[in-house]
Write an enzyme that holds these catalytic residues in place. Structure first.
Site, PDB file in Angstrom:
ATOM      1  N   LEU A 206       0.841  -1.208   0.000  1.00 26.65           N
ATOM      2  CA  LEU A 206       0.000   0.000   0.000  1.00 26.65           C
ATOM      3  C   LEU A 206       0.872   1.253   0.000  1.00 26.65           C
ATOM      4  CD1 LEU A 206      -2.400  -1.263   2.808  1.00 26.65           C
ATOM      5  CD2 LEU A 206      -3.059  -0.951   0.417  1.00 26.65           C
ATOM      6  N   HIS A 207       0.632   2.123  -0.954  1.00 30.07           N
ATOM      7  CA  HIS A 207       1.414   3.372  -0.967  1.00 30.07           C
ATOM      8  C   HIS A 207       0.671   4.563  -1.550  1.00 30.07           C
ATOM      9  CE1 HIS A 207       1.931   2.121  -5.132  1.00 30.07           C
ATOM     10  NE2 HIS A 207       2.225   3.382  -5.391  1.00 30.07           N
ATOM     11  N   ARG A 208      -0.573   4.364  -2.028  1.00 27.68           N
ATOM     12  CA  ARG A 208      -1.297   5.492  -2.643  1.00 27.68           C
ATOM     13  C   ARG A 208      -1.628   6.543  -1.595  1.00 27.68           C
ATOM     14  NH1 ARG A 208      -0.757   5.457  -7.685  1.00 27.68           N
ATOM     15  NH2 ARG A 208      -0.731   3.320  -8.366  1.00 27.68           N
ATOM     16  N   ARG A 241       7.083   5.817   1.402  1.00 23.90           N
ATOM     17  CA  ARG A 241       6.042   6.814   1.677  1.00 23.90           C
ATOM     18  C   ARG A 241       5.138   6.351   2.828  1.00 23.90           C
ATOM     19  NH1 ARG A 241       3.612  10.128  -2.367  1.00 23.90           N
ATOM     20  NH2 ARG A 241       2.017  11.287  -1.299  1.00 23.90           N
ATOM     21  N   ASP A 283      -2.799  -1.431  -3.567  1.00 28.90           N
ATOM     22  CA  ASP A 283      -3.375  -0.268  -4.253  1.00 28.90           C
ATOM     23  C   ASP A 283      -2.477   0.118  -5.432  1.00 28.90           C
ATOM     24  OD1 ASP A 283      -1.219   0.888  -2.956  1.00 28.90           O
ATOM     25  OD2 ASP A 283      -2.430   2.168  -1.658  1.00 28.90           O
TER      26      ASP A 283
END
Ligand code: UD1
Length: 364
Positions: A206-208, A241, A283
């Protein structure tokens, strides 16, 4: 001699350019192929390990841009890339995907009258809040060759009035890499290293910004992952991130300690984790495609996808951001209710070959 410069910047670019580079090497006497790495991603495990795994040569140019706001990052790339183009004066640049490096370099080349090939053209999420959607639309608008991965890309470009002489349905170079490294991926030792058994774990990426940039969305995610960890082993390689934000909101300590947190993982080992997992929760854009190709179950925590073929005929399920719904679907899949999938047309390992054929015919 034709001169081509391929641009890479961020992690998902490397596996898309590697097969094109390999194919271009077959035409060394006609084409001089250079690689320019903007340095948008710069960590050892976000960049260098991919060059090694994918046997990419050291880039001819490394711009060392690093992180920043969108404007800072895009602007810095533009200024440095213009200097590269002035020096090299190539016949064509190749850009891939939808990251800031893609649009920055496209814009510079176009204004210098240099032709542009966009690989992975035509994809649309129709969500203008995604920076990638802006990058996709603008890049396609001014590119000269539009290489498309799936039917929706053809439809979108047609609806936008793009001259179909520029558009080529070639398939997916990201899948070329998967096909090429199949053997190496099956020899990876990562499952042993992480003490995992085939089909007995869930893989999470997950990084969005929509999932990881606010404290409240991260808190919900942690709760969701903790709930999943009661049912299955969970492996979570953390994008920088996401890590930064988990630290900022002091949330790492709320995560169930059985969740296996790792640094970002290189190409071969990561694909081995994907291939052998019971389920991917993600994501990412590219992982939706890789799971569809491999027939691996994928649950995408986004409200839109620019890769609808993975939902229409693949193993991907687009769940949105409601995590109760996501939890239900995950448990349903884990209890054996798998979504059947098919491999999309032209995702066959030969896309780079098709692209290079077009380029060889087209560039004077
Ligand atoms: C970028 C792409 C996104 C892609 C993703 C894959 C854009 C607009 N976004 O998002 O489409 O899915 O790459 O990973 O181009 N950082 C590091 N080390 C690195 C790289 C990043 O620590 O090597 C950290 C920095 O704090 C940086 C943050 O991660 O500010 C975000 O990096 P950035 O390249 O701006 O965007 P991504 O979220 O990685």
């Amino acid at each position: 001699m034709i001169k081509i410069i391929s641009v890479v910047g961020a992690r998902p670019n490397f596996m898309k350019i590697a097969p094109i580079h390999r194919e271009l090497q077959k035409f060394k006497s006609e084409i001089n192929h250079l690689i320019c790495h903007t340095g948008q991603h710069y960590d050892e495990n976000m960049s260098k390990v991919f060059f090694n795994d994918l046997e990419l040569p050291k880039p001819d140019y490394y711009l060392g841009i690093g992180s920043g706001t969108h404007a800072e990052q895009t602007a810095k790339i533009m200024i440095k890339f213009e200097k590269v183009l002035i020096k090299e004066n190539p016949d064509l640049i190749i850009v891939v995907g939808d990251v800031n490096s893609t649009i920055a370099c496209t814009l510079v080349a176009k204004k210098m009258g240099i032709k542009i090939a966009h690989v992975e053209a035509g994809l649309r999420s129709f969500d203008m809040e995604m920076p990638e959607e802006i990058n996709r639309i603008l890049t396609d608008r001014i590119s000269d060759y539009l290489f498309v991965t799936e039917q929706s890309g053809l439809d979108n470009l047609k609806n936008e009035g793009v001259d179909d002489k520029k558009v080529y349905f070639v398939g997916n170079t990201m899948i070329d890499s998967l096909v090429y490294y199949k053997e190496k991926i099956s020899q990876s030792n990562i499952l042993n290293e992480l003490k995992l058994k085939k089909q007995k774990y869930v893989l999470v990426t997950l990084h969005r910004p929509s999932n990881v940039d606010t404290g409240s969305s991260l808190e919900k995610l942690i709760k969701f992952l903790n709930r999943l960890a009661e049912e299955s082993k969970v492996v979570f390689p953390i994008h920088p991130r996401t890590k930064l934000n988990l630290e900022k909101y002091e949330l790492i300590k709320s995560l169930n300690p059985t969740v296996i947190l790792t640094d970002p993982i290189g190409y071969i080992n990561f694909q081995a984790l994907v291939k052998n997992t019971a389920l991917v929760i993600t994501d990412s854009g590219g992982i939706q495609e890789e799971t569809t190709y491999l027939g691996v179950q994928c649950i995408t925590l986004r409200t839109t996808t620019e890769r609808p073929i993975t939902v229409e005929i693949g193993t991907n399920q687009l769940i949105g951001l409601e995590l109760e719904k996501a939890e239900k679907t995950c448990l349903y899949v884990l209890s054996g209710n798998k979504k059947e999938g098919k491999i999309p047309k032209k995702w066959d390992g030969k896309t780079a070959e098709r692209i290079v054929k077009v380029l060889l015919n087209g560039i004077p």
